[in-house]
Design an enzyme around this catalytic site. Structure first.
Site, PDB file in Angstrom:
ATOM      1  N   LYS A  16       0.842  -1.203   0.000  1.00  0.00           N
ATOM      2  CA  LYS A  16       0.000   0.000   0.000  1.00  0.00           C
ATOM      3  C   LYS A  16       0.877   1.254   0.000  1.00  0.00           C
ATOM      4  O   LYS A  16       1.881   1.307   0.729  1.00  0.00           O
ATOM      5  CB  LYS A  16      -0.912  -0.027   1.235  1.00  0.00           C
ATOM      6  CG  LYS A  16      -1.994   1.052   1.244  1.00  0.00           C
ATOM      7  CD  LYS A  16      -2.891   0.908   2.471  1.00  0.00           C
ATOM      8  CE  LYS A  16      -3.971   1.970   2.537  1.00  0.00           C
ATOM      9  NZ  LYS A  16      -4.783   1.880   3.767  1.00  0.00           N
TER      10      LYS A  16
ATOM     11  N   SER B 174      -9.757   2.253   2.811  1.00  0.00           N
ATOM     12  CA  SER B 174      -8.904   2.978   1.889  1.00  0.00           C
ATOM     13  C   SER B 174      -7.968   2.102   1.073  1.00  0.00           C
ATOM     14  O   SER B 174      -7.469   2.539   0.038  1.00  0.00           O
ATOM     15  CB  SER B 174      -8.064   3.989   2.682  1.00  0.00           C
ATOM     16  OG  SER B 174      -7.185   3.305   3.572  1.00  0.00           O
TER      17      SER B 174
ATOM     18  N   SER C  39      -9.760  -0.174   6.986  1.00  0.00           N
ATOM     19  CA  SER C  39      -9.213  -0.088   5.620  1.00  0.00           C
ATOM     20  C   SER C  39      -8.515  -1.333   5.103  1.00  0.00           C
ATOM     21  O   SER C  39      -8.153  -1.380   3.926  1.00  0.00           O
ATOM     22  CB  SER C  39      -8.254   1.092   5.508  1.00  0.00           C
ATOM     23  OG  SER C  39      -8.985   2.277   5.439  1.00  0.00           O
TER      24      SER C  39
END
Ligand code: GLN
Length: 516
Positions: free
Chosen positions: A81, A156, A180
């Site tokens: 990420k 997210s 997330s």
């Protein structure tokens, strides 16, 4: 399309170790897949082709020399990420304000992955600074859900979860502040784990809400997540909130769970996570999963956590408060974007213009809410109250875990929603995290494991399993047992039912992609 991309990380690692296939071949297969489908999915913000192949080659060379593999995942590719720093690659956090920033250091998670021989494919798309539940808040365009390209992959960390569901990577790393990792895992039919707070180092994780942020593994199976968990977890003196205790034995628990016996395990069903606002198809899939846990021998008990209904409002005061402080460092002086410089204006105006241009609407909303909640005169009424609620939620967990070993709920109230549907409605977006937020506030452990497709829309549903702090292994055992039963009942792994993505000759001609 290479069949290698359909294998689990454990299978890939085994074949690489046995030298039936090289890490370079495995890495190339995933890079080819990214090339073929990422213009549709947009899971990646940056692909590090050369770095990945070099790392793969180093693993192959070591094995050829007869070296012991650096870890059980040596040679397996992974998607990181874009909120974790990685030397040699940009880190944007999905924000324009960090465009072009190349961090000079590796996050501890990144360093541990490298030391374990895991091959870093690149950086995945995310809501700006991890604020959002759909990845639509990325300044670089949304990620699409491989199950239905018209729908969001959650957020997210939508890029990390979508990369798994699109078979672009067998493993990924996410971060979970309010859900997330778990909510994107749920809506993409993948596994996502938020370890106990402090279980995985936050050093090099760009801070959103420091008392809640936690990095964790994303994978397509429970065992793969456990293997990755043990690679990244453990004490780190560079993070003052890192726990100095042995890593919970999650791999052993996943293997034990896979034997399919949950006799003696007490599972609590959270009464609060079932009512209005939940899609009937989600609730039916959840109830069927609970029934399967019962068939595996678990004792299922109804429990009440009366303060959980206040978790969402408390989170939306605490997280913005911490973010308003954390994001003050993006002042045009140290990182990334600088607007108005050289125009003869003051430093304050450069800062203001840079923040105005560099931050998106959701980030600005949160900085303003947080600044307000922390201001004198309002602090006690908002931030102070929210912290008291946080304590009450922790006590609800303590009371529940006095009678059960794990808690279960749906991971999120709905399946993946259409792109655009909630983009202009912050409240609707925030509700996606209704079930995931309590575990962040209490700092304990939680994961999502796919529990079938909704009979309403055919989209994946997630089962959330929650465990007390440092008892992460309990939830792995339950999830692994459930996974075996689910596959037996549903005719094989759910994830293999993702519709085939269009392979296009247009790969690479995508203007949404940066740095790749
Ligand atoms: N969706 C939640 C938010 O917008 C959670 C985000 C996260 O876990 N990073 O804050």
């Amino acid at each position: 399309m290479s069949e290698l991309i359909r294998l689990t990380a454990a299978e890939l690692a085994g074949r690489i170790r046995a030298r039936e296939v090289s890490s370079v071949e495995v890495t190339r297969a995933h890079l080819d897949r990214i090339e073929a489908v990422d213009h549709e999915v947009h899971a990646f913000l940056h692909v590090d082709t050369d770095g990945a192949l070099a790392a793969a080659e180093a693993v192959d060379d070591g094995l050829a020399r007869g070296d012991e593999p650096a870890s059980p995942l040596a040679g397996v590719p992974l998607a990181l990420k874009d909120v974790l720093t990685m030397r040699g690659a940009p880190t944007t956090c999905g924000s324009k304000i960090l465009e072009g920033w190349h961090p000079p250091y590796d996050a501890t998670v990144t360093a541990r992955l490298r030391a374990a021989g895991v091959v870093l494919l690149g950086k995945t798309n995310m809501d700006e600074f991890a604020m959002g539940s759909s990845t639509e808040n990325s300044a670089y365009g949304p990620t699409r859900n491989p199950w239905d390209l018209g729908r969001v992959p959650g957020g997210s960390g939508g890029g990390s979860s979508a990369s798994l569901a699109a078979f672009e990577a067998p493993l990924a790393i996410g971060t979970d502040t309010g859900g997330s990792i778990r909510q994107p895992g749920s809506v993409t039919g993948t596994v996502g784990v938020k370890p106990t707070y402090g279980g995985v180092s936050r050093y090099g994780l760009v801070a959103f809400s420091s008392s809640l942020d936690q990095a964790g593994p994303c994978a397509r199976t429970v065992l793969d997540a456990a293997l990755l968990h043990e690679v990244i977890a453990g004490h780190d003196p560079m993070d003052s909130t890192s726990i100095d205790a042995p890593v919970p034995p999650v791999v052993a628990a996943a293997r034990e769970g896979a034997l399919g016996d949950l006799r003696g395990v007490r599972v609590g069903v959270v009464g609060q996570f079932r009512g209005d606002g939940y899609q009937p198809g989600v609730l039916r899939a959840f109830e069927a999963a609970v029934e399967q846990l019962r068939e595996l021998g678990a004792e299922v008990i109804e429990v009440s956590c009366p303060h959980f209904e206040y978790a969402l409002p408390a989170y939306y005061l605490i997280a913005p408060s911490e973010c308003s402080s954390n994001l003050a460092r993006f002042d045009a002086m140290r990182y990334g974007l600088r607007v108005g410089d050289g125009a003869g204006i003051s430093a304050e105006d450069v800062m203001a213009q840079t923040r105005e241009a560099g931050f998106g609407a959701e980030v600005k909303r949160r900085v303003m809410i947080g600044t307000y909640a922390l201001s004198s005169g309002y602090y006690d009424a908002y931030y102070g109250q929210a912290q008291k609620v946080r304590t009450l939620i922790t006590r609800d967990f303590d009371a529940a875990f006095a009678t059960v070993d794990v808690l279960v709920s749906p991971t999120t109230p709905t399946t993946a929603f259409p792109i655009g549907e909630r983009a202009d409605d912050p409240m609707a977006m925030y509700l996606a995290d209704l079930c995931t937020i309590p575990s962040n506030l209490a700092g304990n452990a939680a994961l999502t494991v796919p529990c079938g497709l909704s009979d309403e829309d055919g989209l994946p549903v997630g089962l959330q399993v929650m465990a007390p702090a440092l008892q992460d292994h309990r939830m792995y055992r339950v999830a692994a047992a459930y996974e075996v039963a689910r596959d037996a009942a549903q005719g094989g792994p759910l994830i293999q039912r993702v519709p085939e993505l269009r392979q296009s000759a247009l790969a690479g001609a995508d203007d949404r992609k940066v740095g790749g």
